[in-house]
Design an enzyme around this catalytic site. Structure first.
Site, PDB file in Angstrom:
ATOM      1  N   PRO A  13      20.003  12.060  62.445  1.00 28.28           N
ATOM      2  CA  PRO A  13      20.863  11.116  61.730  1.00 28.28           C
ATOM      3  C   PRO A  13      20.843  11.258  60.217  1.00 28.28           C
ATOM      4  O   PRO A  13      19.773  11.464  59.614  1.00 28.28           O
ATOM      5  CB  PRO A  13      20.280   9.751  62.118  1.00 28.28           C
ATOM      6  CG  PRO A  13      19.571   9.985  63.397  1.00 28.28           C
ATOM      7  CD  PRO A  13      19.110  11.400  63.393  1.00 28.28           C
ATOM      8  N   ASN A  14      22.012  11.148  59.651  1.00 30.24           N
ATOM      9  CA  ASN A  14      22.242  11.128  58.194  1.00 30.24           C
ATOM     10  C   ASN A  14      22.108  12.486  57.511  1.00 30.24           C
ATOM     11  O   ASN A  14      22.362  12.598  56.313  1.00 30.24           O
ATOM     12  CB  ASN A  14      21.332  10.101  57.492  1.00 30.24           C
ATOM     13  CG  ASN A  14      21.572   8.701  58.006  1.00 30.24           C
ATOM     14  OD1 ASN A  14      22.707   8.244  58.007  1.00 30.24           O
ATOM     15  ND2 ASN A  14      20.534   8.038  58.489  1.00 30.24           N
ATOM     16  N   TYR A  26      16.133  14.939  48.744  1.00 30.40           N
ATOM     17  CA  TYR A  26      16.520  15.947  49.739  1.00 30.40           C
ATOM     18  C   TYR A  26      17.181  17.188  49.141  1.00 30.40           C
ATOM     19  O   TYR A  26      17.494  18.139  49.871  1.00 30.40           O
ATOM     20  CB  TYR A  26      17.464  15.316  50.777  1.00 30.40           C
ATOM     21  CG  TYR A  26      16.799  14.186  51.534  1.00 30.40           C
ATOM     22  CD1 TYR A  26      15.684  14.426  52.337  1.00 30.40           C
ATOM     23  CD2 TYR A  26      17.264  12.872  51.429  1.00 30.40           C
ATOM     24  CE1 TYR A  26      15.063  13.390  53.014  1.00 30.40           C
ATOM     25  CE2 TYR A  26      16.645  11.841  52.109  1.00 30.40           C
ATOM     26  CZ  TYR A  26      15.543  12.103  52.898  1.00 30.40           C
ATOM     27  OH  TYR A  26      14.921  11.081  53.570  1.00 30.40           O
ATOM     28  N   ALA A  80      15.154  10.219  60.685  1.00 33.80           N
ATOM     29  CA  ALA A  80      14.460   8.934  60.883  1.00 33.80           C
ATOM     30  C   ALA A  80      13.927   8.766  62.310  1.00 33.80           C
ATOM     31  O   ALA A  80      12.920   8.078  62.528  1.00 33.80           O
ATOM     32  CB  ALA A  80      15.405   7.787  60.539  1.00 33.80           C
TER      33      ALA A  80
HETATM   34  C1  DQA Z   1      13.574  13.750  56.797  1.00 31.99           C
HETATM   35  C2  DQA Z   1      12.501  12.697  56.522  1.00 31.99           C
HETATM   36  C3  DQA Z   1      12.757  11.418  57.308  1.00 31.99           C
HETATM   37  O1  DQA Z   1      11.754  10.456  57.021  1.00 31.99           O
HETATM   38  C4  DQA Z   1      14.099  10.827  56.916  1.00 31.99           C
HETATM   39  O2  DQA Z   1      14.380   9.685  57.695  1.00 31.99           O
HETATM   40  C5  DQA Z   1      15.194  11.814  56.981  1.00 31.99           C
HETATM   41  C6  DQA Z   1      14.966  13.188  56.567  1.00 31.99           C
HETATM   42  C7  DQA Z   1      13.410  15.002  55.924  1.00 31.99           C
HETATM   43  O3  DQA Z   1      14.022  16.017  56.249  1.00 31.99           O
HETATM   44  O4  DQA Z   1      12.719  14.969  54.900  1.00 31.99           O
HETATM   45  O5  DQA Z   1      16.337  11.469  57.301  1.00 31.99           O
HETATM   46  O6  DQA Z   1      13.453  14.150  58.154  1.00 31.99           O
END
Ligand code: DQA
Length: 153
Positions: A13-14, A26, A80
């Site tokens: 997600p996202n 990120y 997440a």
């Molecule tokens: C993530 C870290 C997770 O805690 C977060 O919810 C993400 C991205 C990362 O790539 O650093 O969406 O997986």
């Protein structure tokens, strides 16, 4: 003839928002730029690579369940879901092919709720904190592992 090695990259997600989502955490690469770099590296290695991003837990569970029919290895950034999805954990535990857990950010240097990964115990290993290099390193490790396995056959 030995069949071509196939690797599945799953993004949770996202991650479709990468590039504009919290770039200070990120980075500025978009998801398609990350996928392109992985594709280039996979081409150099002579392995096939496919990608799926989903904002839906069930779609990722289904992709993990189906993966052994078509793939030798999974690289997974569960985003997440990493921190709470027992469904994802159980799907990983249920399949025979190995999974490497990936994170762009260092989940251990962030909020407490990110320190726990419910999927880590059923993954081969985890790479966290190296931006796109978390993905590239996971790909390199997967290829090395698969080559070693093929040599033993
Ligand atoms: C993530 C870290 C997770 O805690 C977060 O919810 C993400 C991205 C990362 O790539 O650093 O969406 O997986």
């Amino acid at each position: 003839m030995q069949s071509l090695t196939k690797i599945l990259v799953l993004h949770g997600p996202n991650l479709n928002l990468l590039g504009k989502r919290e770039p200070e955490i990120y980075g500025r690469l978009t998801l398609s730029e990350i996928n392109q770099q992985l594709k280039n590296r996979a081409l150099e290695f002579g392995v096939e690579i496919k990608f799926l991003q989903s904002n839906f837990e069930g779609e990722l569970v289904q992709a993990i369940q189906n993966a052994p029919e078509n793939f030798d290895f999974i690289l997974l950034n569960a985003a997440a879901l990493t921190h709470y999805s027992i469904a994802l954990r159980d799907a990983i535990a249920a399949i025979e092919i190995p999974v490497i857990e990936i994170h762009l950010s260092n989940i251990f240097s962030r909020e407490d709720f990110r320190h726990k990964s419910v999927i880590a115990p059923v993954c081969l290993g985890s790479i966290s904190g190296f931006g796109i290099d978390s993905y590239i390193s996971a790909l390199e490790i997967a290829v090395r592992k698969l080559r070693r396995l093929n040599c033993e056959k």
